[in-house]
Write a protein that holds these residues in place. Structure first.
Motif, PDB file in Angstrom:
ATOM      1  N   LYS A   1       1.288   4.345  -2.924  1.00 14.97           N
ATOM      2  CA  LYS A   1       1.090   5.767  -2.636  1.00 14.97           C
ATOM      3  C   LYS A   1       2.304   6.598  -3.051  1.00 14.97           C
ATOM      4  CE  LYS A   1      -1.972   4.935   1.330  1.00 14.97           C
ATOM      5  NZ  LYS A   1      -2.136   5.093   2.809  1.00 14.97           N
ATOM      6  N   ARG A   2       3.508   6.030  -2.877  1.00 17.90           N
ATOM      7  CA  ARG A   2       4.731   6.792  -3.163  1.00 17.90           C
ATOM      8  C   ARG A   2       5.161   6.709  -4.625  1.00 17.90           C
ATOM      9  NH1 ARG A   2       6.516   4.025   1.559  1.00 17.90           N
ATOM     10  NH2 ARG A   2       7.769   2.702   0.166  1.00 17.90           N
TER      11      ARG A   2
ATOM     12  N   ASN B   1      -0.119  -3.733  -6.552  1.00 12.29           N
ATOM     13  CA  ASN B   1      -1.500  -4.118  -6.253  1.00 12.29           C
ATOM     14  C   ASN B   1      -1.609  -5.596  -5.878  1.00 12.29           C
ATOM     15  OD1 ASN B   1      -0.975  -5.150  -8.799  1.00 12.29           O
ATOM     16  ND2 ASN B   1      -3.003  -4.671  -9.614  1.00 12.29           N
TER      17      ASN B   1
ATOM     18  N   LEU C   1       0.822  -1.205   0.000  1.00 14.52           N
ATOM     19  CA  LEU C   1       0.000   0.000   0.000  1.00 14.52           C
ATOM     20  C   LEU C   1       0.863   1.264   0.000  1.00 14.52           C
ATOM     21  CD1 LEU C   1      -2.709  -1.134   2.593  1.00 14.52           C
ATOM     22  CD2 LEU C   1      -2.956  -1.029   0.105  1.00 14.52           C
ATOM     23  N   ASP C   2       1.947   1.231   0.789  1.00 15.29           N
ATOM     24  CA  ASP C   2       2.833   2.400   0.857  1.00 15.29           C
ATOM     25  C   ASP C   2       3.529   2.633  -0.473  1.00 15.29           C
ATOM     26  OD1 ASP C   2       2.072   2.650   3.485  1.00 15.29           O
ATOM     27  OD2 ASP C   2       3.858   1.642   4.288  1.00 15.29           O
TER      28      ASP C   2
ATOM     29  N   LYS D   1       2.566   0.516  -9.816  1.00 19.48           N
ATOM     30  CA  LYS D   1       2.053   0.617  -8.457  1.00 19.48           C
ATOM     31  C   LYS D   1       1.673  -0.774  -7.965  1.00 19.48           C
ATOM     32  CE  LYS D   1       0.212   5.307  -8.892  1.00 19.48           C
ATOM     33  NZ  LYS D   1      -1.005   6.158  -8.723  1.00 19.48           N
TER      34      LYS D   1
END
Length: 330
Positions: free
Chosen positions: A256-257, A266, A252-253, A264
């Motif tokens: 976001k970054r 998932n 999750l981090d 990303k």
């Protein structure tokens, strides 16, 4: 007459002197020899004693110790590290070479092209079971055709020699799974998610064990005994987390970054087993490995149990899938 008597006395005197002189010289020689032998024996005894005691009672001065340490550093710095690395790579290459299928390249291309053509001819909605059955039927038919060519039968459509047919038969019989991996055509095992009240004969149901660490949040969608496929965002071999919840949080981090244009996370895949987790690659996957992955449409690699057909082709595979993973919204 006086002269004769004097000569006799002189001979008697000198004869006695000769005997005494000989005895004295012999005695001296014996004494000297004994002395030399004693000296030699004493020196050998002292040398051996010194050597035996020096092995255990050697004491070095600080200066000598510093020089020895410096010598060891110099010797270690002068080691041919590049040569050692080259030898390791050669040894690794030889080991991988032994695992490869000894099949000419054009035969590998033939197998690959025919299987691809076969899979393309299947309906678009064909499931994994249908794909595996089609490929297996093709393999059986190809083996039969190659064996006919080896026996000299007519009406064989294979455009290869009998020697190449023998090599193809050996590869398709004893190294079929490895051949499929080398040509890049790997069909995942059949995944069965049906729930039965009765246990299949000869098998035992695996027990669900609670995950160590803090509870996994609902947004992680954790699935036990599950392994999802995807492109690696973070390499799990060097990325370990204390718990499955921490692994999901890392996913999750990262999402976001992530910068624009970057993948990303998932999908997260975690190894909760202290004995490590099995995978069909060449790496040794250890406890607490945390893989962060991305896939536009996540697909399962394995679920619940490895199929019997897969385990027969991979003898080291366990009965139950050891991984835990989940799909989150990036």
């Amino acid at each position: 007459m006086a002269r004769l008597e004097w000569g006799a006395q002189a001979r008697g005197k000198w004869g006695c002197s000769y005997k005494r002189t000989t005895l004295v010289i012999c005695s001296l020689n014996i004494v000297i020899a004994l002395y030399v032998l004693r000296c030699l024996y004493s020196s050998m005894y002292l040398y051996s004693s010194n050597n035996s005691s020096s092995q255990y009672n050697v004491k070095y001065t600080p200066d000598q110790t510093q020089k020895m340490e410096e010598s060891m550093r110099i010797r270690k710095a002068s080691e041919p590290l590049e040569l050692v690395e080259v030898v390791k790579n050669i040894t690794k290459g030889l080991a991988e070479q032994k695992r490869r299928v000894n099949l000419p390249l054009h035969l590998k291309h033939m197998v690959r092209d025919e299987i691809l053509q076969l899979l393309k001819s299947l309906p678009e909605n064909a499931n994994v079971t249908e794909q595996r059955e089609a490929v297996e039927n093709w393999r059986i038919a190809k083996l039969h055709e190659a064996n006919q060519m080896i026996l000299g039968q007519e009406n064989v459509t294979l455009a290869i020699s009998s020697d190449e047919a023998a090599i193809l038969v050996d590869a398709m019989q004893s190294k079929w799974s490895l051949l499929m991996e080398e040509i890049g055509l790997w069909i995942p095992p059949i995944i069965i998610n049906e729930v039965h009240d009765d246990k299949p004969p000869g098998t035992d149901e695996f027990e669900e064990e609670p995950l160590a660490g803090r509870p996994v949040p609902p947004e992680c969608h954790a699935e036990l005994h599950t392994d999802y496929d995807g492109s690696a965002v973070r390499w799990g071999l060097t990325h370990h987390k204390e718990s499955a919840a921490d692994c999901c949080q890392a996913c999750l981090d990262q999402a976001k970054r992530a910068k624009p244009g970057e993948m990303k996370c998932n999908i997260w895949v975690y190894c909760p087993s202290e004995a490590g987790c099995y995978s069909p690659d060449i790496y040794e996957h250890k406890h607490q490995e945390c893989w962060l992955k991305y896939a536009e449409k996540p697909k399962l690699n394995f679920k619940d149990k490895y199929s019997e057909s897969y385990r027969s082709a991979h003898p080291t595979a366990p009965l139950v899938v050891p991984w835990v993973s989940g799909v989150v919204s990036a």
